[in-house]
Design an enzyme around this catalytic site. Structure first.
Site, PDB file in Angstrom:
ATOM      1  N   HIS A   1       0.825  -1.208   0.000  1.00 59.73           N
ATOM      2  CA  HIS A   1       0.000   0.000   0.000  1.00 59.73           C
ATOM      3  C   HIS A   1       0.854   1.252   0.000  1.00 59.73           C
ATOM      4  O   HIS A   1       2.096   1.188  -0.014  1.00 59.73           O
ATOM      5  CB  HIS A   1      -0.954   0.007   1.209  1.00 59.73           C
ATOM      6  CG  HIS A   1      -0.272  -0.069   2.544  1.00 59.73           C
ATOM      7  ND1 HIS A   1       0.561   0.909   3.036  1.00 59.73           N
ATOM      8  CD2 HIS A   1      -0.315  -1.024   3.512  1.00 59.73           C
ATOM      9  CE1 HIS A   1       0.996   0.586   4.231  1.00 59.73           C
ATOM     10  NE2 HIS A   1       0.483  -0.605   4.552  1.00 59.73           N
TER      11      HIS A   1
ATOM     12  N   CYS B   1       3.439  -4.868   6.547  1.00 60.08           N
ATOM     13  CA  CYS B   1       3.127  -4.686   5.130  1.00 60.08           C
ATOM     14  C   CYS B   1       4.339  -4.181   4.370  1.00 60.08           C
ATOM     15  O   CYS B   1       5.400  -3.938   4.932  1.00 60.08           O
ATOM     16  CB  CYS B   1       1.970  -3.701   4.969  1.00 60.08           C
ATOM     17  SG  CYS B   1       0.421  -4.248   5.728  1.00 60.08           S
TER      18      CYS B   1
END
Length: 495
Positions: free
Chosen positions: A143, A151
């Site tokens: 992202h 992430c």
């Protein structure tokens, strides 16, 4: 109606607070930049041809590969990663801050235009292999926003471009694109540097898939059985049906096509021969358990006060000071928390052959100089009135094998004086802070040695000029470019 049909709600956890849906969203419908479209044309690619993504933690780089009209994949663009968290190694359990490693499949339902981190896509962790091992975790994303808690974080501008490339591949008919996440580029140098890491068996397993892609430039077919990965499996010649795989069950009868198997075998043999040479000559072992949370590409670290690349190694070339004058590939939020620098003391000179580095017959162990040998420091010590009391030697005596930690040996006051002078010389650290060697634990190498042995890597800037050239032959039936439309209606048409 298409949005309703494809929408999916998820339980939110980890570093993401997103809802997976394909509702109308201006961010998700941004066109691919003209510059990148032009690069595709130069590389014999179509806008809507399939893509494949590879990611490397240590180098902090994400690669987008795209299928050319010849049918093979070629590198389109390399993106520096703004932030990743955890350590080198796979994700094991919810909350461990680890970013996943392995092979994952990204379908349209995993694309998230309503991300709290600008745009994102779900990596699909855990896959069948992860589940077979009892690994837990959810909502592990790639992202924007340059912020990570398990992430892979890019800048908003980068994820917008990556997202648009995935979207166009779906519009062209690709059902899902493959996402390959590695701890580092799977080269003999990196494998040798990390040979004592407990994750090495897992890394050797996923290296097989890395090698399959390297020799074929085709997306490897991924299956799981007996809690392991299987790549490019096909039914045996005498089989009546395709093999059925279950990650937790016994592997079915299968074969790997000989043209692929032989090419992979040759590559593995070359890599293993190079690996053995590197180990035999004493390639330093990389640090482990440094306590640093993740890494950051140096082009971003250069833009942040007291920024550090953390566990991401800086490639040789531009320093952080030089990169600070260059333009960053996207906007870096003011809330970015860079990884902590490694403040542990490092030896001032390269270490000799690490403990448990190679078979005994190939091991080189440095031996201590005779205590009675006279020299400048010995004479100086006598003139200054130093005695001859014993002290811990700074170099280990010869050992029968490399699997035993070197023992301490007596030395003269001259050695103590020499150590004291060296201690305060520029570029040296306090030798007293060094930890004594422990049996079966490799000596920590010096940073200069690691840099010297580092593999060459693609340029860090996400420039289309840095991408590898693609093939030039034509393939009949290439997907035509369809007229632009909204994200919803185009997915509705595909459905």
């Amino acid at each position: 109606m298409a949005s309703v049909a494809l929408a999916a709600s998820v339980v939110l956890a980890g570093c993401d607070t997103d809802q997976v849906s394909l509702a109308t969203n201006a961010k998700a419908n941004q066109p691919v930049s003209p510059k990148l479209v032009a690069a595709m044309g130069e590389k014999n690619m179509d806008l809507q041809s399939p893509i494949l993504i590879r990611l490397f933690k240590q180098e902090a780089e994400l690669e987008v590969w795209k299928q050319t009209r010849s049918g093979q994949f070629a590198l389109l663009k390399t993106y520096p990663i703004c932030r990743w968290s955890g350590d080198l190694g796979p994700k094991v359990r919810e909350g461990d801050r680890q970013a996943p490693e392995g092979f994952y499949s990204i379908n349209p339902s995993q694309m998230n235009p309503q991300s709290a981190y600008y745009l994102s896509f779900n990596t699909g962790f855990p896959n069948a292999f992860d589940k077979a091992l009892g690994r837990t975790g959810s909502q592990l994303m790639v992202h924007g926003d340059c912020s990570s808690r398990g992430c892979y974080a890019m800048t908003d501008e980068q994820i917008a471009e990556i997202y648009s490339l995935g979207r166009e591949s779906f519009f062209g008919g690709q059902k899902a694109f493959q996402f390959q996440a590695y701890p580092f580029r799977m080269t003999p140098v990196n494998m040798a540097k990390h040979r004592n890491n407990p994750n090495m068996p897992f890394w050797r397993m996923i290296k097989e898939g890395y090698d399959h892609f390297e020799v074929t430039r085709q997306e490897p077919k991924v299956d799981f059985c007996e809690k392991k990965y299987v790549f490019d499996a096909a039914k045996a010649p005498d089989a009546k049906r395709d093999p059925v795989f279950d990650a937790s069950a016994k592997c079915p009868a299968y074969v790997i096509p000989e043209e692929i198997a032989s090419a992979v075998r040759e590559k593995e043999q070359r890599d293993e021969a190079e690996y053995n040479k590197l180990v035999a000559k004493g390639t330093p072992v990389a640090r482990m358990n440094t306590g640093i949370d993740g890494g950051m590409n140096k082009i971003f670290a250069a833009k942040i006060p007291e920024g550090s690349t953390g566990l991401s190694e800086s490639a040789e070339g531009n320093t952080l000071q030089m990169l600070a004058m260059s333009k960053a590939p996207g906007t870096i939020p003011g809330t970015v928390n860079p990884p902590k620098p490694n403040l542990e003391p490092v030896a001032a000179t390269p270490q000799e052959e690490p403990v448990v580095a190679a078979p005994a017959s190939n091991t080189r162990v440095a031996s201590a100089q005779p205590a009675e040998k006279s020299g400048f420091f010995s004479n100086l010590g006598r003139k200054m009135g130093f005695g001859t009391a014993d002290a811990t030697a700074t170099t280990p005596p010869p050992q029968a094998t490399a699997s035993v930690a070197p023992a301490t040996t007596p030395t003269t006051a001259a050695s103590r004086l020499k150590a004291a002078v060296t201690r305060f010389a520029p570029g040296h650290h306090d030798a007293a802070k060094d930890k004594p060697a422990v049996a079966a634990k490799p000596a920590e190498p010096a940073k200069p040695a690691e840099t010297k042995m580092a593999a060459t890597r693609p340029a860090l800037k996400p420039s289309v000029n840095d991408a590898a050239a693609s093939g030039s032959s034509q393939m009949a039936g290439a997907a035509p470019v369809v007229s632009s439309n909204s994200f919803d209606s185009r997915f509705g048409a595909m459905k």
